[in-house]
Design a protein around this motif. Sequence first.
Motif, PDB file in Angstrom:
ATOM      1  N   ASP A  11       0.854  -1.183   0.000  1.00  0.00           N
ATOM      2  CA  ASP A  11       0.000   0.000   0.000  1.00  0.00           C
ATOM      3  C   ASP A  11       0.892   1.236   0.000  1.00  0.00           C
ATOM      4  OD1 ASP A  11      -2.343   1.455   0.031  1.00  0.00           O
ATOM      5  OD2 ASP A  11      -2.942   0.852   2.046  1.00  0.00           O
ATOM      6  N   VAL A  12       0.402   2.311  -0.587  1.00  0.00           N
ATOM      7  CA  VAL A  12       1.134   3.572  -0.612  1.00  0.00           C
ATOM      8  C   VAL A  12       0.181   4.656  -0.118  1.00  0.00           C
ATOM      9  CG1 VAL A  12       2.500   5.169  -1.985  1.00  0.00           C
ATOM     10  CG2 VAL A  12       2.440   2.744  -2.618  1.00  0.00           C
ATOM     11  N   VAL A  13       0.606   5.379   0.927  1.00  0.00           N
ATOM     12  CA  VAL A  13      -0.249   6.379   1.554  1.00  0.00           C
ATOM     13  C   VAL A  13       0.474   7.724   1.550  1.00  0.00           C
ATOM     14  CG1 VAL A  13      -1.468   7.018   3.663  1.00  0.00           C
ATOM     15  CG2 VAL A  13      -1.237   4.595   3.050  1.00  0.00           C
ATOM     16  N   ASP A  14      -0.183   8.744   1.018  1.00  0.00           N
ATOM     17  CA  ASP A  14       0.359  10.099   1.015  1.00  0.00           C
ATOM     18  C   ASP A  14       0.227  10.670   2.432  1.00  0.00           C
ATOM     19  OD1 ASP A  14       1.042  12.761   0.661  1.00  0.00           O
ATOM     20  OD2 ASP A  14      -0.292  13.070  -1.052  1.00  0.00           O
ATOM     21  N   VAL A  15       1.366  10.959   3.067  1.00  0.00           N
ATOM     22  CA  VAL A  15       1.360  11.493   4.428  1.00  0.00           C
ATOM     23  C   VAL A  15       1.864  12.938   4.474  1.00  0.00           C
ATOM     24  CG1 VAL A  15       1.532   9.230   5.531  1.00  0.00           C
ATOM     25  CG2 VAL A  15       3.636  10.494   4.966  1.00  0.00           C
ATOM     26  N   THR A  16       1.944  13.589   3.331  1.00  0.00           N
ATOM     27  CA  THR A  16       2.508  14.934   3.250  1.00  0.00           C
ATOM     28  C   THR A  16       1.812  15.907   4.192  1.00  0.00           C
ATOM     29  OG1 THR A  16       2.999  14.501   0.916  1.00  0.00           O
ATOM     30  CG2 THR A  16       3.164  16.787   1.668  1.00  0.00           C
ATOM     31  N   ASP A  17       0.492  15.931   4.190  1.00  0.00           N
ATOM     32  CA  ASP A  17      -0.245  16.881   5.031  1.00  0.00           C
ATOM     33  C   ASP A  17       0.019  16.638   6.513  1.00  0.00           C
ATOM     34  OD1 ASP A  17      -1.268  18.114   2.792  1.00  0.00           O
ATOM     35  OD2 ASP A  17      -3.219  17.110   2.906  1.00  0.00           O
ATOM     36  N   GLU A  41       3.805   0.766   2.507  1.00  0.00           N
ATOM     37  CA  GLU A  41       3.560  -0.432   3.312  1.00  0.00           C
ATOM     38  C   GLU A  41       3.930  -1.657   2.490  1.00  0.00           C
ATOM     39  OE1 GLU A  41       3.181  -2.860   5.802  1.00  0.00           O
ATOM     40  OE2 GLU A  41       1.987  -1.201   6.614  1.00  0.00           O
ATOM     41  N   CYS A  42       4.728  -2.554   3.081  1.00  0.00           N
ATOM     42  CA  CYS A  42       5.126  -3.769   2.379  1.00  0.00           C
ATOM     43  C   CYS A  42       4.622  -5.045   3.055  1.00  0.00           C
ATOM     44  CB  CYS A  42       6.655  -3.826   2.272  1.00  0.00           C
ATOM     45  SG  CYS A  42       7.372  -2.456   1.351  1.00  0.00           S
ATOM     46  N   ASP A  43       3.958  -4.919   4.208  1.00  0.00           N
ATOM     47  CA  ASP A  43       3.539  -6.097   4.968  1.00  0.00           C
ATOM     48  C   ASP A  43       2.207  -5.842   5.671  1.00  0.00           C
ATOM     49  OD1 ASP A  43       3.822  -8.696   5.955  1.00  0.00           O
ATOM     50  OD2 ASP A  43       4.970  -8.052   7.704  1.00  0.00           O
ATOM     51  N   GLY A  44       1.291  -5.248   4.949  1.00  0.00           N
ATOM     52  CA  GLY A  44       0.028  -4.869   5.557  1.00  0.00           C
ATOM     53  C   GLY A  44      -1.041  -5.928   5.395  1.00  0.00           C
ATOM     54  N   PRO A  45      -2.230  -5.525   5.789  1.00  0.00           N
ATOM     55  CA  PRO A  45      -2.572  -4.235   6.397  1.00  0.00           C
ATOM     56  C   PRO A  45      -2.091  -4.157   7.848  1.00  0.00           C
ATOM     57  CG  PRO A  45      -4.555  -5.582   6.150  1.00  0.00           C
ATOM     58  CD  PRO A  45      -3.420  -6.355   5.568  1.00  0.00           C
ATOM     59  N   ARG A  46      -1.647  -2.965   8.216  1.00  0.00           N
ATOM     60  CA  ARG A  46      -1.113  -2.732   9.558  1.00  0.00           C
ATOM     61  C   ARG A  46      -1.324  -1.278   9.969  1.00  0.00           C
ATOM     62  NH1 ARG A  46       2.512  -6.686  11.523  1.00  0.00           N
ATOM     63  NH2 ARG A  46       3.176  -8.151   9.933  1.00  0.00           N
ATOM     64  N   GLU A  47      -1.008  -1.004  11.226  1.00  0.00           N
ATOM     65  CA  GLU A  47      -0.886   0.373  11.685  1.00  0.00           C
ATOM     66  C   GLU A  47       0.600   0.657  11.823  1.00  0.00           C
ATOM     67  OE1 GLU A  47      -3.089   1.531  15.103  1.00  0.00           O
ATOM     68  OE2 GLU A  47      -4.984   1.440  14.024  1.00  0.00           O
ATOM     69  N   ARG A  48       1.031   1.778  11.269  1.00  0.00           N
ATOM     70  CA  ARG A  48       2.446   2.156  11.276  1.00  0.00           C
ATOM     71  C   ARG A  48       2.629   3.477  12.004  1.00  0.00           C
ATOM     72  NH1 ARG A  48       5.441  -2.272   9.915  1.00  0.00           N
ATOM     73  NH2 ARG A  48       4.670  -3.202   7.997  1.00  0.00           N
ATOM     74  N   THR A  49       3.723   3.583  12.723  1.00  0.00           N
ATOM     75  CA  THR A  49       4.079   4.838  13.381  1.00  0.00           C
ATOM     76  C   THR A  49       5.085   5.573  12.510  1.00  0.00           C
ATOM     77  OG1 THR A  49       3.740   3.862  15.560  1.00  0.00           O
ATOM     78  CG2 THR A  49       5.075   5.860  15.454  1.00  0.00           C
ATOM     79  N   VAL A  50       4.767   6.823  12.214  1.00  0.00           N
ATOM     80  CA  VAL A  50       5.662   7.681  11.443  1.00  0.00           C
ATOM     81  C   VAL A  50       6.112   8.800  12.377  1.00  0.00           C
ATOM     82  CG1 VAL A  50       5.860   9.220   9.455  1.00  0.00           C
ATOM     83  CG2 VAL A  50       4.453   7.147   9.292  1.00  0.00           C
ATOM     84  N   ARG A  51       7.423   9.000  12.454  1.00  0.00           N
ATOM     85  CA  ARG A  51       7.990  10.027  13.316  1.00  0.00           C
ATOM     86  C   ARG A  51       8.522  11.181  12.478  1.00  0.00           C
ATOM     87  NH1 ARG A  51       7.676   7.692  18.044  1.00  0.00           N
ATOM     88  NH2 ARG A  51       7.867   5.436  18.183  1.00  0.00           N
ATOM     89  N   VAL A  52       8.297  12.396  12.967  1.00  0.00           N
ATOM     90  CA  VAL A  52       8.792  13.596  12.311  1.00  0.00           C
ATOM     91  C   VAL A  52       9.637  14.342  13.319  1.00  0.00           C
ATOM     92  CG1 VAL A  52       8.195  15.731  11.110  1.00  0.00           C
ATOM     93  CG2 VAL A  52       6.704  13.716  10.895  1.00  0.00           C
ATOM     94  N   ARG A  53      10.844  14.663  12.937  1.00  0.00           N
ATOM     95  CA  ARG A  53      11.756  15.353  13.845  1.00  0.00           C
ATOM     96  C   ARG A  53      12.405  16.508  13.110  1.00  0.00           C
ATOM     97  NH1 ARG A  53      12.875  16.171  19.001  1.00  0.00           N
ATOM     98  NH2 ARG A  53      15.059  16.223  19.423  1.00  0.00           N
TER      99      ARG A  53
END
Length: 124
Positions: A12-18, A112-124
């Motif tokens: 899966d590919v999810v746009d997380v830009t916003d 996502e390469c092993d979904g469906p899942r919930e993933r944590t994305v960190r921004v620093r």
Amino acid sequence: MAFTVSTDARLDVVDVTDRVSAAVPDGRDGTATVFVDHTTAGVVVNEAEPRLLEDIRTFLADLVPDEGWEHDQLDGNADSHLRALLLGPSETVPVVDGDLSLGRWQSILLVECDGPRERTVRVR
């Protein structure tokens, strides 16, 4: 700052830009590092056009066969690890005055390469 992304498919590919943009403090200059802390997902910068997102899924599926890997004897997801290895877990994006300095067609994508899942994305 961190946020969670729910994925709907094995690939899966999810746009997380916003969501990344919302995590950048107003008025700041520097860089934003976007990192997914999982070994079977990646972060990339590319265009979020729907047909291209489907092409990314197809490309990864065609590039790395689903079966036949040693790690599959453990938990059956070696293909996911290998696809994520090609993508990498992070991207660094310039920030100017609190805004992501992306090109006109660039977006930040969680792959996502092993979904469906919930993933944590960190921004620093």
